[in-house]
Design a protein around this motif. Structure first.
Motif, short mmCIF file in Angstrom:
data_model
loop_
_atom_site.label_atom_id
_atom_site.label_comp_id
_atom_site.label_asym_id
_atom_site.label_seq_id
_atom_site.Cartn_x
_atom_site.Cartn_y
_atom_site.Cartn_z
N SER A 1 9.56 -5.46 -20.06
CA SER A 1 10.49 -5.33 -18.92
C SER A 1 9.83 -4.66 -17.71
O SER A 1 10.44 -4.56 -16.65
N ASP A 2 8.57 -4.18 -17.85
CA ASP A 2 7.89 -3.47 -16.76
C ASP A 2 7.32 -4.44 -15.72
O ASP A 2 7.05 -5.60 -16.00
N THR A 3 7.09 -3.91 -14.53
CA THR A 3 6.44 -4.64 -13.46
C THR A 3 4.95 -4.77 -13.78
O THR A 3 4.35 -3.85 -14.32
N TYR A 4 4.37 -5.89 -13.44
CA TYR A 4 2.93 -6.09 -13.66
C TYR A 4 2.11 -5.22 -12.72
O TYR A 4 2.52 -4.93 -11.58
N ILE B 1 -8.07 1.80 -7.77
CA ILE B 1 -6.70 1.49 -7.39
C ILE B 1 -5.95 0.87 -8.55
O ILE B 1 -6.46 -0.02 -9.22
N THR B 2 -4.73 1.34 -8.77
CA THR B 2 -3.78 0.66 -9.63
C THR B 2 -2.85 -0.06 -8.68
O THR B 2 -2.13 0.58 -7.91
N LEU B 3 -2.90 -1.39 -8.69
CA LEU B 3 -2.09 -2.20 -7.78
C LEU B 3 -0.88 -2.73 -8.54
O LEU B 3 -1.02 -3.53 -9.47
N VAL B 4 0.31 -2.27 -8.13
CA VAL B 4 1.56 -2.67 -8.77
C VAL B 4 2.13 -3.87 -8.01
O VAL B 4 2.21 -3.85 -6.77
N ASN B 5 2.50 -4.89 -8.73
CA ASN B 5 3.04 -6.10 -8.12
C ASN B 5 4.50 -5.87 -7.72
O ASN B 5 5.44 -6.27 -8.39
N ASP B 6 4.66 -5.17 -6.59
CA ASP B 6 5.97 -4.81 -6.08
C ASP B 6 5.87 -4.68 -4.57
O ASP B 6 4.79 -4.35 -4.04
N ASP B 7 6.96 -4.93 -3.87
CA ASP B 7 6.97 -4.88 -2.40
C ASP B 7 7.89 -3.82 -1.83
O ASP B 7 8.33 -3.92 -0.69
N ASN C 1 0.81 -1.23 0.00
CA ASN C 1 0.00 0.00 0.00
C ASN C 1 0.84 1.27 0.00
O ASN C 1 0.34 2.36 0.30
N ALA C 2 2.12 1.18 -0.35
CA ALA C 2 2.96 2.36 -0.44
C ALA C 2 2.57 3.17 -1.68
O ALA C 2 2.31 2.60 -2.74
N ILE C 3 2.49 4.48 -1.51
CA ILE C 3 2.13 5.36 -2.62
C ILE C 3 3.25 6.33 -2.99
O ILE C 3 3.31 6.81 -4.12
N ALA C 4 4.14 6.62 -2.04
CA ALA C 4 5.19 7.61 -2.30
C ALA C 4 6.39 7.35 -1.40
O ALA C 4 6.28 6.68 -0.36
N ASN C 5 7.52 7.90 -1.83
CA ASN C 5 8.73 7.84 -1.04
C ASN C 5 9.51 9.13 -1.27
O ASN C 5 9.73 9.51 -2.42
N GLU C 6 9.86 9.81 -0.19
CA GLU C 6 10.61 11.07 -0.24
C GLU C 6 9.95 12.09 -1.16
O GLU C 6 10.61 12.77 -1.94
N GLY C 7 8.61 12.17 -1.10
CA GLY C 7 7.87 13.17 -1.86
C GLY C 7 7.63 12.84 -3.32
O GLY C 7 7.10 13.68 -4.06
N ASN C 8 8.00 11.65 -3.74
CA ASN C 8 7.81 11.26 -5.14
C ASN C 8 6.91 10.04 -5.22
O ASN C 8 6.97 9.15 -4.36
N LEU C 9 6.09 9.99 -6.27
CA LEU C 9 5.28 8.81 -6.50
C LEU C 9 6.17 7.59 -6.63
O LEU C 9 7.29 7.68 -7.14
N MET C 10 5.66 6.46 -6.19
CA MET C 10 6.43 5.21 -6.28
C MET C 10 6.56 4.74 -7.72
O MET C 10 7.56 4.15 -8.10
N TYR C 11 5.50 4.97 -8.52
CA TYR C 11 5.45 4.41 -9.87
C TYR C 11 4.97 5.46 -10.86
O TYR C 11 4.13 6.29 -10.55
N HIS C 12 5.50 5.38 -12.07
CA HIS C 12 5.10 6.26 -13.17
C HIS C 12 4.75 5.37 -14.36
O HIS C 12 5.57 5.16 -15.25
N ILE C 13 3.54 4.87 -14.34
CA ILE C 13 3.06 3.97 -15.39
C ILE C 13 2.26 4.81 -16.38
O ILE C 13 1.24 5.40 -16.00
N LYS C 14 2.71 4.87 -17.60
CA LYS C 14 2.10 5.74 -18.60
C LYS C 14 0.59 5.49 -18.73
O LYS C 14 -0.20 6.43 -18.71
N LEU D 1 -1.44 -6.56 -16.04
CA LEU D 1 -1.07 -5.78 -17.22
C LEU D 1 0.37 -5.30 -17.07
O LEU D 1 0.90 -5.22 -15.97
N ARG D 2 0.97 -4.93 -18.17
CA ARG D 2 2.23 -4.19 -18.15
C ARG D 2 2.37 -3.50 -19.49
O ARG D 2 1.91 -3.99 -20.52
N ASP D 3 3.00 -2.34 -19.47
CA ASP D 3 3.14 -1.54 -20.69
C ASP D 3 4.21 -2.08 -21.62
O ASP D 3 4.08 -2.01 -22.83
#
Length: 182
Positions: free
Chosen positions: A170-173, A134-140, A15-28, A165-167
């Protein structure tokens, strides 16, 4: 609260959304989905989320409501904003004030809570949320801002879910999940 709100967020398995003021993911595709859903509607965000937007400017073609406890807050560069940016941005000091503003002036629009972590948590605790997209990224990965654990809340049920899905290969699902209050 008198209105129904939709939270929209990109989260990971923790359920992480950000780290150090930046979004965790930038999925087009996710960014395009966000833009499509929120355009011509209302977006409500905390001050830090607003300040993380490109050039610290309001999102175009949306009513931007910034929630801040700082009664003297003035966005950096506001003197260079266009007339539309000025006319479509509102500062409020609480989610209650945001709700009052939406009730009085924007009842014909969809109302989105777009972050950050404190605004998500407070709007969820106050029972403002009717739906979550929710966009749920398969990442921990760990972050420093988190989304409420709506997936463990019996008062919400999944009404829509995509396959993974993945764009690019090489992208994370990731997948889209929509929750609705029952």
């Amino acid at each position: 609260m008198r209105n129904k709100y939709t939270m929209i967020a990109c989260v990971n398995n923790k359920n992480a959304i950000a780290n150090e003021g930046n979004l965790m993911y930038h999925i087009k595709a996710d960014m395009e989905n966000f833009k499509s859903l929120t355009t011509d509607n209302v977006v409500i965000m905390g001050r830090r989320t607003f300040e993380s937007l490109p050039n610290c400017k309001p999102l175009k073609n949306r009513i931007n409501i910034i929630v801040t406890s700082n009664l003297n807050y003035s966005p950096v560069g506001v003197e260079n904003w266009t007339k539309d940016e000025l006319n479509n941005t509102f500062l409020v000091n609480s989610l209650q004030e945001a709700d009052d503003l939406c009730y009085a002036y924007f009842s014909d629009k969809e109302l989105f809570i777009i972050g950050g972590g404190m605004i998500y948590e407070k709007s969820y605790e106050l029972g403002m949320i009717d739906k979550a997209i929710i966009t749920l990224v398969n990442d921990d990965a760990d972050g420093d801002a988190y989304f409420p654990e709506i997936d463990n809340d019996d008062s919400f049920k999944v009404i829509f879910k995509t396959t993974s899905l993945r764009d690019h290969p090489s992208d994370t699902y990731y997948r889209y999940i929509v929750y609705k209050r029952v």
